[in-house]
Design an enzyme around this catalytic site. Sequence first.
Site, PDB file in Angstrom:
ATOM      1  N   LEU A   1       0.882  -1.172   0.000  1.00 20.94           N
ATOM      2  CA  LEU A   1       0.000   0.000   0.000  1.00 20.94           C
ATOM      3  C   LEU A   1       0.916   1.218   0.000  1.00 20.94           C
ATOM      4  O   LEU A   1       1.980   1.195   0.642  1.00 20.94           O
ATOM      5  CB  LEU A   1      -0.885   0.023   1.254  1.00 20.94           C
ATOM      6  CG  LEU A   1      -2.003  -1.024   1.345  1.00 20.94           C
ATOM      7  CD1 LEU A   1      -2.736  -0.910   2.676  1.00 20.94           C
ATOM      8  CD2 LEU A   1      -2.988  -0.882   0.186  1.00 20.94           C
ATOM      9  N   ASP A   2       0.514   2.275  -0.694  1.00 20.92           N
ATOM     10  CA  ASP A   2       1.319   3.509  -0.698  1.00 20.92           C
ATOM     11  C   ASP A   2       1.418   4.051   0.720  1.00 20.92           C
ATOM     12  O   ASP A   2       0.559   3.789   1.561  1.00 20.92           O
ATOM     13  CB  ASP A   2       0.641   4.598  -1.545  1.00 20.92           C
ATOM     14  CG  ASP A   2       0.424   4.164  -2.977  1.00 20.92           C
ATOM     15  OD1 ASP A   2       1.163   3.284  -3.440  1.00 20.92           O
ATOM     16  OD2 ASP A   2      -0.493   4.717  -3.600  1.00 20.92           O
ATOM     17  N   ARG A   3       2.424   4.888   0.904  1.00 19.50           N
ATOM     18  CA  ARG A   3       2.603   5.508   2.229  1.00 19.50           C
ATOM     19  C   ARG A   3       1.332   6.237   2.668  1.00 19.50           C
ATOM     20  O   ARG A   3       0.946   6.192   3.839  1.00 19.50           O
ATOM     21  CB  ARG A   3       3.788   6.480   2.186  1.00 19.50           C
ATOM     22  CG  ARG A   3       4.262   6.917   3.551  1.00 19.50           C
ATOM     23  CD  ARG A   3       5.560   7.685   3.454  1.00 19.50           C
ATOM     24  NE  ARG A   3       5.358   8.956   2.788  1.00 19.50           N
ATOM     25  CZ  ARG A   3       5.032  10.085   3.434  1.00 19.50           C
ATOM     26  NH1 ARG A   3       4.921  10.092   4.739  1.00 19.50           N
ATOM     27  NH2 ARG A   3       4.843  11.186   2.762  1.00 19.50           N
TER      28      ARG A   3
ATOM     29  N   ARG B   1      -4.948   5.288  -7.727  1.00 13.48           N
ATOM     30  CA  ARG B   1      -4.646   6.721  -7.977  1.00 13.48           C
ATOM     31  C   ARG B   1      -4.515   6.984  -9.477  1.00 13.48           C
ATOM     32  O   ARG B   1      -5.002   7.993  -9.995  1.00 13.48           O
ATOM     33  CB  ARG B   1      -3.354   7.121  -7.247  1.00 13.48           C
ATOM     34  CG  ARG B   1      -3.509   7.086  -5.725  1.00 13.48           C
ATOM     35  CD  ARG B   1      -2.197   7.383  -5.009  1.00 13.48           C
ATOM     36  NE  ARG B   1      -2.233   6.855  -3.662  1.00 13.48           N
ATOM     37  CZ  ARG B   1      -2.757   7.479  -2.612  1.00 13.48           C
ATOM     38  NH1 ARG B   1      -3.285   8.676  -2.746  1.00 13.48           N
ATOM     39  NH2 ARG B   1      -2.768   6.902  -1.416  1.00 13.48           N
TER      40      ARG B   1
END
Length: 232
Positions: free
Chosen positions: A101-103, A188
């Site tokens: 998962l992205d930050r 995104r």
Amino acid sequence: MKLVKLIANLGYGSRKEVAWMFREGRITDADGEVLYADDKLPHERIRVDGEPLDPPPGLLLMLHKPVGYTCSRKDAGRLVYDLLPPRYRRREPALSTVGRLDRDTSGLLLLTDDGALLHRIIAPKAQVTKLYEATLAGDLKGHEGGLFASGTLLLESETTPLAPARLEVLGPRHVRLAVTEGRYHQVRRMFAATGNRVETLHRAAIGALGLDGLAPGQWRALQADEAARIFA
Ligand code: URA
């Protein structure tokens, strides 16, 4: 496997350090009887400083990843491993995140030391659904659901279109999106392709496995029946 190696592989210390732990009488059986490095007994009967041993290899954890943590072993800044007991980072076989998962994304993250299971979950052909909730910077235009479901959306710099994904509109800037792939920054980039921007992103479920009331930063080991929900 020798007890020293078993305990060292669980991250309690180097073999030398674990050998010392035996000498110091810190490793006992469930009745408090001091153990020796060449004793043989079942995992569940072993205690370190009176506490049951961590689970053996074959571990699958779920973590509620908070925003601001990175799915990496050695980035600068906060790492998801910082949310687990320090010795979990030293386990052998190593504990890896199942995808990333992205930050800036929160939500359900799995970690496992079982490479075959990891691949079974992330393999595109497994078609495991990842369910995301997103808030958007701009209002939806109305075509997004059709575009995402079409199976024709090509993300920038890619040559294979995305598999169909299911969009549920919860409000003008609030959606749920179910995807079966795990491409880089996928959600995104999907909204970027529609001229919008994801403001907040949260993973609510993987397959039929949800966060189940786990608060941000909390984690727990999964039992086999819960693991099966990933593929349900
Ligand atoms: N898609 C993204 O863009 N980011 C994530 O962290 C997960 C899916």
